[in-house]
Design a protein around this motif. Structure first.
Motif, PDB file in Angstrom:
ATOM      1  N   ILE A 320       8.865  23.711  61.481  1.00  0.00           N
ATOM      2  CA  ILE A 320       8.170  23.636  60.179  1.00  0.00           C
ATOM      3  C   ILE A 320       7.339  22.355  60.120  1.00  0.00           C
ATOM      4  O   ILE A 320       6.198  22.352  59.663  1.00  0.00           O
ATOM      5  CB  ILE A 320       9.205  23.639  59.022  1.00  0.00           C
ATOM      6  CG1 ILE A 320       9.883  24.974  58.932  1.00  0.00           C
ATOM      7  CG2 ILE A 320       8.558  23.227  57.714  1.00  0.00           C
ATOM      8  CD1 ILE A 320       9.255  25.962  57.983  1.00  0.00           C
ATOM      9  N   GLU A 321       7.914  21.257  60.608  1.00  0.00           N
ATOM     10  CA  GLU A 321       7.194  19.975  60.562  1.00  0.00           C
ATOM     11  C   GLU A 321       5.927  20.036  61.427  1.00  0.00           C
ATOM     12  O   GLU A 321       4.847  19.646  60.998  1.00  0.00           O
ATOM     13  CB  GLU A 321       8.103  18.839  61.042  1.00  0.00           C
ATOM     14  CG  GLU A 321       7.391  17.491  61.049  1.00  0.00           C
ATOM     15  CD  GLU A 321       8.325  16.342  61.378  1.00  0.00           C
ATOM     16  OE1 GLU A 321       9.459  16.334  60.889  1.00  0.00           O
ATOM     17  OE2 GLU A 321       7.903  15.446  62.148  1.00  0.00           O
ATOM     18  N   ALA A 322       6.089  20.572  62.664  1.00  0.00           N
ATOM     19  CA  ALA A 322       4.951  20.580  63.593  1.00  0.00           C
ATOM     20  C   ALA A 322       3.886  21.584  63.184  1.00  0.00           C
ATOM     21  O   ALA A 322       2.685  21.294  63.232  1.00  0.00           O
ATOM     22  CB  ALA A 322       5.455  20.900  65.001  1.00  0.00           C
ATOM     23  N   GLU A 323       4.335  22.774  62.743  1.00  0.00           N
ATOM     24  CA  GLU A 323       3.382  23.870  62.509  1.00  0.00           C
ATOM     25  C   GLU A 323       2.856  23.925  61.085  1.00  0.00           C
ATOM     26  O   GLU A 323       1.867  24.560  60.813  1.00  0.00           O
ATOM     27  CB  GLU A 323       4.040  25.223  62.843  1.00  0.00           C
ATOM     28  CG  GLU A 323       4.363  25.380  64.304  1.00  0.00           C
ATOM     29  CD  GLU A 323       3.124  25.298  65.189  1.00  0.00           C
ATOM     30  OE1 GLU A 323       2.083  25.845  64.801  1.00  0.00           O
ATOM     31  OE2 GLU A 323       3.208  24.637  66.243  1.00  0.00           O
ATOM     32  N   TYR A 324       3.582  23.290  60.142  1.00  0.00           N
ATOM     33  CA  TYR A 324       3.102  23.418  58.765  1.00  0.00           C
ATOM     34  C   TYR A 324       2.927  22.039  58.085  1.00  0.00           C
ATOM     35  O   TYR A 324       1.801  21.633  57.790  1.00  0.00           O
ATOM     36  CB  TYR A 324       4.055  24.294  57.930  1.00  0.00           C
ATOM     37  CG  TYR A 324       3.614  24.337  56.491  1.00  0.00           C
ATOM     38  CD1 TYR A 324       2.453  25.012  56.111  1.00  0.00           C
ATOM     39  CD2 TYR A 324       4.312  23.632  55.496  1.00  0.00           C
ATOM     40  CE1 TYR A 324       2.003  25.002  54.798  1.00  0.00           C
ATOM     41  CE2 TYR A 324       3.872  23.621  54.181  1.00  0.00           C
ATOM     42  CZ  TYR A 324       2.725  24.305  53.847  1.00  0.00           C
ATOM     43  OH  TYR A 324       2.270  24.274  52.553  1.00  0.00           O
ATOM     44  N   VAL A 325       4.032  21.328  57.873  1.00  0.00           N
ATOM     45  CA  VAL A 325       3.968  20.128  57.015  1.00  0.00           C
ATOM     46  C   VAL A 325       2.952  19.118  57.552  1.00  0.00           C
ATOM     47  O   VAL A 325       2.096  18.628  56.811  1.00  0.00           O
ATOM     48  CB  VAL A 325       5.361  19.467  56.875  1.00  0.00           C
ATOM     49  CG1 VAL A 325       5.295  18.302  55.894  1.00  0.00           C
ATOM     50  CG2 VAL A 325       6.392  20.464  56.400  1.00  0.00           C
ATOM     51  N   SER A 326       3.002  18.834  58.850  1.00  0.00           N
ATOM     52  CA  SER A 326       2.131  17.790  59.407  1.00  0.00           C
ATOM     53  C   SER A 326       0.656  18.207  59.403  1.00  0.00           C
ATOM     54  O   SER A 326      -0.229  17.371  59.549  1.00  0.00           O
ATOM     55  CB  SER A 326       2.558  17.429  60.832  1.00  0.00           C
ATOM     56  OG  SER A 326       2.402  18.569  61.648  1.00  0.00           O
ATOM     57  N   LYS A 327       0.414  19.513  59.212  1.00  0.00           N
ATOM     58  CA  LYS A 327      -0.979  19.985  59.196  1.00  0.00           C
ATOM     59  C   LYS A 327      -1.532  20.059  57.766  1.00  0.00           C
ATOM     60  O   LYS A 327      -2.703  20.388  57.572  1.00  0.00           O
ATOM     61  CB  LYS A 327      -1.076  21.368  59.853  1.00  0.00           C
ATOM     62  CG  LYS A 327      -0.824  21.297  61.355  1.00  0.00           C
ATOM     63  CD  LYS A 327      -0.968  22.655  61.993  1.00  0.00           C
ATOM     64  CE  LYS A 327      -0.740  22.524  63.503  1.00  0.00           C
ATOM     65  NZ  LYS A 327      -0.566  23.821  64.139  1.00  0.00           N
ATOM     66  N   CYS A 328      -0.685  19.812  56.761  1.00  0.00           N
ATOM     67  CA  CYS A 328      -1.150  19.888  55.370  1.00  0.00           C
ATOM     68  C   CYS A 328      -2.061  18.695  55.059  1.00  0.00           C
ATOM     69  O   CYS A 328      -1.773  17.561  55.479  1.00  0.00           O
ATOM     70  CB  CYS A 328       0.038  19.854  54.403  1.00  0.00           C
ATOM     71  SG  CYS A 328       0.967  21.373  54.374  1.00  0.00           S
TER      72      CYS A 328
END
Ligand SMILES: NC(=O)c1ccc[n+]([C@@H]2O[C@H](COP(=O)([O-])OP(=O)(O)OC[C@H]3O[C@@H](n4cnc5c(N)ncnc54)[C@H](OP(=O)(O)O)[C@@H]3O)[C@@H](O)[C@H]2O)c1
Length: 388
Positions: A320-328
């Motif tokens: 979730i961190e790599a694929e979503y949160v860090s890309k927000c």
């Protein structure tokens, strides 16, 4: 000058805040029953005046020099017609130009018990000779989402609405409509049927909740007498229980459904979706929201289900961190770690409240979100924003 009655209430505050985006604070009067409870409104720079529906002398003073009044309907069934009449008479006496009134959906024909006093108020307003705007508000989404946390704890939503449909909208939508008619020309002596763009049944509501919490929350439909005894056992006053039961039962004949798009037309956008309203209700809001534009720290705490190990969870958490949160947009950094008794903590730094909110809204559809939610005890989830 625009005066909003019931301005200490939830709808009233949203209207005052909405007006502040359009007109200067010194043109807004928060007319309230208890001025000593209005420090937050004063801090916004608006004028606070006492306006108690039960004390007509306060109403006359509150409406002095006022061009437009928004009369937010009073609370106690049985008392409301008398109270509304007092406010309308005071507005007339004070020389108010136009009075907008928050009525209810199809008040002229509705068979709901609540409609009677709204219908009589509309008639009194029209007979008063004042220019009027009638905002026939549908059901609030918050009527359903307000009691969500205990329902999730119980594992079921209860009611007597069967397959009745609710075209509900958020308080914020109805507030935006009020702001629109009060600040734009062309609404005088018009009546609007305000409802959500989409409708839902209670089973569909339960399904939408289940999706967001990652486990099945059933809708248990029951006979009105049984529902009534359960609501009374929660300590709710009989007068409120009667309103809730009446609404559920009458929803079966479509009284809370509507295909009117008056609301989205007035506010210039779609009404709040059921899924956004559920998400907002499940997100713990900080008591003092940090200011937009400044960095914030988001603290998320939750407990893993007993069957889930930290080693299993970390894989999903990192995904979730790599694929979503860090890309927000607005993401600065994130760390997460296990605590005692299967608890877990995540600390995320954002550039602003807006970026934190946007990421929270989108997380439901992020890759791995379903898996993540299925590993967490739903009611253990807490989220707080810290900032200046
Ligand atoms: N459409 C729906 O689903 C729905 C649901 C619930 C209610 N409503 C109606 O919509 C209205 C606004 O909703 P809301 O959520 O803002 O309700 P709310 O948060 O309960 O606010 C109601 C406000 O009315 C004020 N009030 C009560 N008695 C008064 C009096 N005698 N004189 C002057 N003010 C008085 C209260 O003052 P205090 O702060 O001093 O208590 C409170 O600030 C309600 O009053 C009710 O008529 C509609």
């Amino acid at each position: 000058m625009i005066a909003i009655t019931g301005a200490n209430g939830q709808l009233g505050k949203l209207v005052v805040k909405g007006l502040l985006n359009v007109i200067p604070a010194d043109e807004i009067i928060a007319a309230v029953r208890n001025p000593e409870k209005s420090d937050d409104l004063r801090a916004l720079g608006v004028q606070v005046r006492e306006a108690d529906y039960d004390r007509p002398e306060t109403l006359l003073k509150a409406f002095e020099g006022v061009d437009k009044v928004l009369l937010i309907s009073a609370v106690v069934p049985g008392e409301r017609l008398r109270q509304h009449k007092a406010a309308i008479s005071a507005a007339k006496q004070a020389g108010v130009g136009v009075l907008a009134y928050t009525s209810m959906l199809r008040a002229d024909t509705s068979r709901m018990t609540l409609a009677v006093e709204h219908r009589e108020t509309e008639r009194y307003l029209k007979d008063s000779g004042l220019d009027f705007i009638i905002l026939r508000n549908g059901w609030y989404l918050e009527n359903n989402t307000g009691a969500l946390i205990p329902a999730i704890e119980q594992g079921a939503i209860i009611g007597s609405a069967g397959q009745g449909r609710f075209a509900s909208a958020a308080r914020a939508d109805y507030a935006a409509a009020a702001v629109s008619v009060l600040t734009h020309p062309g609404h005088t002596n018009k009546t609007y049927e305000l409802a959500g763009d989409e409708s839902f049944s209670m089973s569909e509501f339960a399904e939408a909740v289940s999706k967001q919490v990652g486990r099945t929350i059933a809708y248990n439909d029951m006979p009105p007498t049984k529902y009534e005894s359960i609501l009374l056992s929660f300590g709710l006053p009989k007068i409120i229980v009667d309103v809730i039961i009446d609404a559920d039962v009458k929803s079966l004949s479509g009284e809370l459904n509507s295909s009117s798009n008056d609301l989205s037309q007035l506010i210039g956008r779609s009404t709040t979706t059921l899924s956004d309203a559920i998400q907002a209700a499940l997100t713990v809001q900080p008591a003092v929201p940090p200011k937009e534009g400044l960095p914030v720290i988001e603290i998320v705490t939750f407990t893993l289900k007993p069957s889930v190990t930290a080693a299993q969870f970390i894989l999903v958490d990192r995904l979730i961190e790599a694929e979503y949160v860090s890309k927000c947009p607005g993401f600065l950094s994130r760390e997460s770690a296990p605590g005692p008794n299967n608890t877990w903590l995540a600390i995320i730094h954002w550039q602003s409240v807006g970026s934190a909110d946007a990421s929270m809204k989108g997380i439901v559809t992020a890759p791995g979100a379903d898996k993540l939610m299925s590993m967490i005890v739903p009611e253990s989830m807490g989220m707080t924003l810290y900032g200046w």
